[in-house]
Enzyme design. Structure first.
Site, PDB file in Angstrom:
ATOM      1  N   HIS A  32     -11.226 -14.096   3.649  1.00 51.57           N
ATOM      2  CA  HIS A  32     -12.422 -13.305   3.310  1.00 51.57           C
ATOM      3  C   HIS A  32     -13.542 -14.232   2.821  1.00 51.57           C
ATOM      4  CE1 HIS A  32      -9.799  -9.475   2.444  1.00 51.57           C
ATOM      5  NE2 HIS A  32      -9.584  -9.993   3.639  1.00 51.57           N
ATOM      6  N   HIS A  35       0.880  -1.177   0.000  1.00 51.18           N
ATOM      7  CA  HIS A  35       0.000   0.000   0.000  1.00 51.18           C
ATOM      8  C   HIS A  35       0.912   1.221   0.000  1.00 51.18           C
ATOM      9  CE1 HIS A  35      -2.400  -2.947   2.382  1.00 51.18           C
ATOM     10  NE2 HIS A  35      -3.464  -2.371   1.861  1.00 51.18           N
ATOM     11  N   ASP A  71      -0.862 -12.522   2.087  1.00 51.63           N
ATOM     12  CA  ASP A  71      -1.498 -11.480   2.902  1.00 51.63           C
ATOM     13  C   ASP A  71      -1.731 -12.097   4.285  1.00 51.63           C
ATOM     14  OD1 ASP A  71      -2.798  -9.331   3.888  1.00 51.63           O
ATOM     15  OD2 ASP A  71      -4.373  -9.252   2.374  1.00 51.63           O
ATOM     16  N   GLU A  88     -10.996  -6.801  -4.447  1.00 48.65           N
ATOM     17  CA  GLU A  88     -10.793  -7.847  -3.430  1.00 48.65           C
ATOM     18  C   GLU A  88     -11.995  -7.888  -2.496  1.00 48.65           C
ATOM     19  OE1 GLU A  88      -6.931  -7.765  -1.432  1.00 48.65           O
ATOM     20  OE2 GLU A  88      -7.854  -8.580   0.366  1.00 48.65           O
ATOM     21  N   ASP A 138       2.258   2.057   3.385  1.00 47.59           N
ATOM     22  CA  ASP A 138       3.159   1.103   4.052  1.00 47.59           C
ATOM     23  C   ASP A 138       4.600   1.482   3.794  1.00 47.59           C
ATOM     24  OD1 ASP A 138       0.875  -0.514   4.177  1.00 47.59           O
ATOM     25  OD2 ASP A 138       1.537  -1.792   2.509  1.00 47.59           O
TER      26      ASP A 138
HETATM   27  C1  XLS Z   1      -7.629  -6.719   4.448  1.00 47.59           C
HETATM   28  C2  XLS Z   1      -7.186  -6.898   3.078  1.00 47.59           C
HETATM   29  C3  XLS Z   1      -6.025  -6.007   2.649  1.00 47.59           C
HETATM   30  C4  XLS Z   1      -5.909  -5.968   1.161  1.00 47.59           C
HETATM   31  C5  XLS Z   1      -5.090  -4.840   0.622  1.00 47.59           C
HETATM   32  O1  XLS Z   1      -8.364  -7.517   4.993  1.00 47.59           O
HETATM   33  O2  XLS Z   1      -6.892  -8.243   2.877  1.00 47.59           O
HETATM   34  O3  XLS Z   1      -4.839  -6.425   3.250  1.00 47.59           O
HETATM   35  O4  XLS Z   1      -5.412  -7.159   0.656  1.00 47.59           O
HETATM   36  O5  XLS Z   1      -5.620  -3.608   0.920  1.00 47.59           O
HETATM   37 NI    NI Z   2      -5.976  -9.022   1.195  1.00 45.48          NI
HETATM   38 NI    NI Z   3      -7.758  -9.591   4.534  1.00 46.68          NI
END
Ligand code: XLS
Ligand code: NI
Ligand code: NI
Length: 439
Positions: free
Chosen positions: A272, A102, A340, A233, A105
């Site tokens: 997720h 990001h 991630d 995402e 980051d």
């Molecule tokens: C948060 C997300 C985040 C995305 C990028 O739950 O997974 O890390 O992958 O913004």
């Molecule tokens: Ni993510």
């Molecule tokens: Ni996540």
């Protein structure tokens, strides 16, 4: 470009399943050639900068536990550079070809947007030099539109157009730096694009604004000639109570409704999927069926916890099923497997970062090999094909081709077919068959 070593762990070697060395790969040999290409090109592993190099082990009950020597220092920009040097040392030692970040980051946020952009430019120049020196590439970039308090009511879905504008300006810059670093994709994760309560929310308007935002991104990418793949995402909740890109299916509906489907694919994150009440494979299959499978955020949750614990996934069975779906869909193309995932609060040593990634990479490499065997063997594929064989010819084919209607089918049943015979789905047999491949 020579930088001083900051990580006292050697480069990780492939030693095979017989090794007793915990700091070695057992299944992931990046140079192993499969179908004419090295394994590293099939799996396209990536390290997530925010977890691996900005994660502190902090949680809502206490501050960070993880201290890294490169974090010492008062000047935020020099620390950011030292941290990036350490990160690239890690990427090389753990042998990933890609990283992801990001904007916030990698470089500190300034007092104004212009200052934040200047900070980012300095760090991006440094990152570019490190990429060139090491050959490590950017899988995707993204903008953090969720941490700063200005985004507490959302970014693109904020009721205040001023905040929308700020988010737009931030993404404009994030696209530029992703392009500068040769990013192969750009990700939109809508952390605060959702609502806490419908009492203060105009859902329809917010969704339209989110669509407008994505269209602006598509237009701007075109204007600057950024040809990376846009990815959305999905995540059902957290930090918002209800996120608009709840899961892949609702994401597809949203993108199609707003004329965005041809511009975006999906970045699917395992944890997720679970939070949305789906399996990882389900989300992959739904995206693949729509021709919109883009990339993977490789992690897992904890079956006993209902939040995004972002753990490293070592469940070979789950990953094998995911890999079968990915391979059947033709692979991830320019996407990859991005970890991630973060260390547990008590995993405070730098070795833990190695163990974590080694485990994730080995599990995916093994899953990839088992999945290839399953597909090559063809038993599962044939079973499924046979199960639908009645649609391959005759009236079944007419159904699939939409050449026949209720009237004709009614006549067929009444004059010829009668009552259908029960046919077993053979689930238990198939579960046993799967285990045969795994052991
Ligand atoms: C948060 C997300 C985040 C995305 C990028 O739950 O997974 O890390 O992958 O913004
Ligand atoms: Ni993510
Ligand atoms: Ni996540």
């Amino acid at each position: 470009m020579k930088t001083r070593s900051q990580i006292p762990v050697p480069k990780i070697a492939f030693e095979g399943t017989g090794t007793a060395n915990p700091l070695a790969f057992r299944h992931y040999n990046p140079d192993e050639v499969v179908d004419g290409r090295p394994l590293s090109e099939h799996l396209r592993f990536s390290v997530a900068y925010w977890h691996a190099f900005r994660g502190t082990g902090g949680d809502p009950f206490g501050p960070g536990t993880i201290r890294r020597p490169w974090e010492e220092g008062r000047d935020a920009l020099s620390v950011a550079k030292k941290r990036l040097d350490a990160a690239f040392e890690f990427f090389q030692k753990i042998r990933v070809p890609f990283w992801c970040f990001h904007d916030r980051d990698i470089a500190p946020e300034g007092r104004t947007l212009a200052e934040s952009n200047r900070n980012l430019d300095q760090i991006v120049a440094h990152a570019k030099a490190l990429q060139q020196a090491t050959g490590i590439k950017l899988l995707w970039g993204t903008a953090n539109l969720f941490s700063n308090p200005r985004y507490m009511n959302g970014a693109a879905t904020n009721p205040d157009a001023h905040v929308f504008a700020y988010a737009a300006a931030q993404v404009k810059k994030a696209l530029e730096v992703t392009q500068e670093l040769g990013g192969e994709n750009y990700v939109f994760w809508g952390g605060r694009e959702g609502y806490e309560t419908l009492l203060n929310t105009d859902l329809k308007r917010e969704q339209a604004h989110l669509a407008a935002f994505l269209h602006m991104a598509v237009d701007y990418a075109k204007a600057i000639g950024f040809d990376g793949q846009f990815l959305i995402e999905p995540k059902p909740k957290e930090p918002t109570k209800h996120q608009y890109d709840f899961d892949v299916a609702s994401g597809i509906a949203f993108l199609r409704t707003h004329g965005l489907a041809k511009h975006l694919k999906f970045n699917i994150e395992t944890n997720h999927a679970t939070l949305a009440g789906h399996s990882f494979s389900h989300e992959i299959e739904v995206a693949a069926a729509a021709g919109m499978l883009g990339s993977i955020d490789a992690n897992t949750g904890d079956p006993l916890l209902g939040w995004d614990t972002d753990q490293f996934n070592t469940d070979v069975k789950e990953l094998t099923l995911a890999m079968v779906s990915i391979l059947k869909a033709g692979g991830l193309g320019r996407g990859g497997l991005n970890f991630d995932a973060k260390l547990r609060r008590a995993s405070v040593d730098i070795e833990d970062l190695f163990h974590a990634h080694i485990g994730g990479m080995d599990a995916y490499a093994l899953a990839f090999k088992v999945a290839r065997r399953i597909i090559a063997d063809g038993k599962l594929t044939r079973f499924v094909a046979d199960r639908y064989a009645s649609y391959d010819d005759g009236f079944g084919r007419d159904i699939a081709k939409r050449k026949i209607g209720f009237k004709e089918l009614d006549r067929l049943v009444q004059t010829k077919l009668g009552e259908p015979k029960p046919r077993s789905g053979r689930q238990e047999y198939l579960e046993n068959l799967l285990n045969d491949y795994l052991h």
